[in-house]
Design a protein around this motif. Sequence first.
Motif, mmCIF file in Angstrom:
data_model
loop_
_atom_site.group_PDB
_atom_site.id
_atom_site.type_symbol
_atom_site.label_atom_id
_atom_site.label_comp_id
_atom_site.label_asym_id
_atom_site.label_seq_id
_atom_site.Cartn_x
_atom_site.Cartn_y
_atom_site.Cartn_z
ATOM 1 N N LEU A 39 19.377 18.277 -2.564
ATOM 2 C CA LEU A 39 19.536 16.871 -2.922
ATOM 3 C C LEU A 39 18.147 16.273 -3.087
ATOM 4 C CD1 LEU A 39 21.229 14.239 -3.200
ATOM 5 C CD2 LEU A 39 21.029 14.001 -0.715
ATOM 6 N N MET A 40 17.915 15.649 -4.228
ATOM 7 C CA MET A 40 16.651 14.988 -4.493
ATOM 8 C C MET A 40 16.944 13.491 -4.634
ATOM 9 S SD MET A 40 13.933 15.869 -7.515
ATOM 10 C CE MET A 40 13.482 17.464 -6.829
ATOM 11 N N TYR A 41 16.121 12.667 -3.975
ATOM 12 C CA TYR A 41 16.259 11.210 -4.058
ATOM 13 C C TYR A 41 14.920 10.653 -4.509
ATOM 14 C CZ TYR A 41 17.190 6.390 -2.542
ATOM 15 O OH TYR A 41 17.369 5.032 -2.497
ATOM 16 N N HIS A 42 14.945 9.931 -5.632
ATOM 17 C CA HIS A 42 13.712 9.388 -6.200
ATOM 18 C C HIS A 42 14.071 8.149 -7.011
ATOM 19 C CE1 HIS A 42 9.752 9.243 -8.035
ATOM 20 N NE2 HIS A 42 10.327 9.178 -9.225
ATOM 21 N N SER A 43 13.323 7.074 -6.836
ATOM 22 C CA SER A 43 13.526 5.840 -7.603
ATOM 23 C C SER A 43 14.982 5.374 -7.549
ATOM 24 C CB SER A 43 13.096 6.034 -9.053
ATOM 25 O OG SER A 43 11.726 6.287 -9.142
ATOM 26 N N GLY A 92 18.941 21.632 0.950
ATOM 27 C CA GLY A 92 17.535 21.271 0.844
ATOM 28 C C GLY A 92 17.477 19.797 0.470
ATOM 29 N N PHE A 93 16.404 19.146 0.823
ATOM 30 C CA PHE A 93 16.311 17.706 0.559
ATOM 31 C C PHE A 93 14.879 17.318 0.285
ATOM 32 C CE2 PHE A 93 17.318 13.349 0.693
ATOM 33 C CZ PHE A 93 16.340 12.690 1.422
ATOM 34 N N VAL A 94 14.707 16.450 -0.690
ATOM 35 C CA VAL A 94 13.394 15.872 -0.918
ATOM 36 C C VAL A 94 13.567 14.422 -1.339
ATOM 37 C CG1 VAL A 94 13.240 16.653 -3.321
ATOM 38 C CG2 VAL A 94 11.167 16.079 -2.078
ATOM 39 N N CYS A 95 12.779 13.597 -0.726
ATOM 40 C CA CYS A 95 12.685 12.185 -1.086
ATOM 41 C C CYS A 95 11.243 12.000 -1.510
ATOM 42 C CB CYS A 95 13.025 11.310 0.108
ATOM 43 S SG CYS A 95 12.926 9.565 -0.245
ATOM 44 N N SER A 96 11.002 11.816 -2.786
ATOM 45 C CA SER A 96 9.620 11.875 -3.262
ATOM 46 C C SER A 96 8.931 10.534 -3.216
ATOM 47 C CB SER A 96 9.576 12.426 -4.678
ATOM 48 O OG SER A 96 9.831 11.428 -5.615
ATOM 49 N N TYR A 97 7.741 10.561 -2.689
ATOM 50 C CA TYR A 97 6.867 9.397 -2.684
ATOM 51 C C TYR A 97 5.474 9.778 -3.156
ATOM 52 C CZ TYR A 97 10.459 7.229 0.162
ATOM 53 O OH TYR A 97 11.643 6.739 0.610
ATOM 54 N N GLY A 98 5.270 11.029 -3.480
ATOM 55 C CA GLY A 98 3.925 11.478 -3.807
ATOM 56 C C GLY A 98 3.763 11.826 -5.268
ATOM 57 N N ARG A 99 2.544 12.171 -5.630
ATOM 58 C CA ARG A 99 2.226 12.401 -7.023
ATOM 59 C C ARG A 99 2.545 13.799 -7.516
ATOM 60 N NH1 ARG A 99 -3.483 10.365 -7.247
ATOM 61 N NH2 ARG A 99 -3.100 8.479 -6.122
ATOM 62 N N TRP A 100 2.369 14.821 -6.677
ATOM 63 C CA TRP A 100 2.504 16.175 -7.219
ATOM 64 C C TRP A 100 3.905 16.417 -7.752
ATOM 65 C CZ3 TRP A 100 5.553 20.351 -6.010
ATOM 66 C CH2 TRP A 100 6.266 20.296 -4.816
ATOM 67 N N LEU A 101 4.924 15.873 -7.105
ATOM 68 C CA LEU A 101 6.289 16.065 -7.579
ATOM 69 C C LEU A 101 6.482 15.358 -8.911
ATOM 70 C CD1 LEU A 101 8.760 17.519 -6.485
ATOM 71 C CD2 LEU A 101 9.556 15.325 -5.623
ATOM 72 N N GLU A 102 5.944 14.142 -9.012
ATOM 73 C CA GLU A 102 6.072 13.378 -10.244
ATOM 74 C C GLU A 102 5.307 14.019 -11.394
ATOM 75 O OE1 GLU A 102 4.960 9.405 -9.185
ATOM 76 O OE2 GLU A 102 6.604 9.252 -7.751
ATOM 77 N N GLU A 103 4.351 14.881 -11.086
ATOM 78 C CA GLU A 103 3.583 15.561 -12.119
ATOM 79 C C GLU A 103 4.251 16.838 -12.613
ATOM 80 O OE1 GLU A 103 -0.228 16.022 -10.272
ATOM 81 O OE2 GLU A 103 -0.700 13.893 -10.463
ATOM 82 N N MET A 104 5.366 17.222 -11.985
ATOM 83 C CA MET A 104 6.097 18.387 -12.458
ATOM 84 C C MET A 104 6.624 18.095 -13.859
ATOM 85 S SD MET A 104 8.187 19.516 -9.014
ATOM 86 C CE MET A 104 9.515 20.138 -9.982
ATOM 87 N N PRO A 105 6.552 19.066 -14.767
ATOM 88 C CA PRO A 105 7.013 18.836 -16.136
ATOM 89 C C PRO A 105 8.468 18.355 -16.172
ATOM 90 C CG PRO A 105 5.887 20.940 -15.964
ATOM 91 C CD PRO A 105 6.041 20.405 -14.563
#
Length: 151
Positions: A39-43, A92-105
């Motif tokens: 599960l991915m949570y972003h914006s 698996g879980f990620v809540c993104s707040y950082g840049r490296w994930l946002e830089e993934m193509p």
Amino acid sequence: MLQLIYKSAATVPLSSAELSRLLMKSRAHNDLCDLTGILMYHSNAFLQVLEGPDHAVEETFERIAADPRHKCLQVLRRQEIEERSFREWSMGFVCSYGRWLEEMPGFEEFFQRKGSFPREAGDQALRLLKEFRYSSRRRQVDLGYAPLMVR
């Protein structure tokens, strides 16, 4: 075995504590039902893949679809699979707040998209989630996003 990928919008932003409770409940349920995924949570958006026995995936997705925390739910992929892509994670879980994930193509484009997705969006979502899995291993899962809880 079935793999289902969906994207939805959160009706209200979720706090870290709410996300942690959601994750704990999901992992317990998935362990009982032989489900795996991420599960991915972003914006304020969710992207999730569920894998496992057909009936367990479908019942779990029906429960998610009825959850008032979701709106604009869209199935991106529903297909029979021979083997799991995320077999090591009950959720698996990620809540993104950082840049490296946002830089993934494709990451930002995918999460910023409004409206319905084209047919190939399921493939794009799966590539994105697999890239996250690969990148998280390479980077020791410690780079600027929290809470990150992988199991």
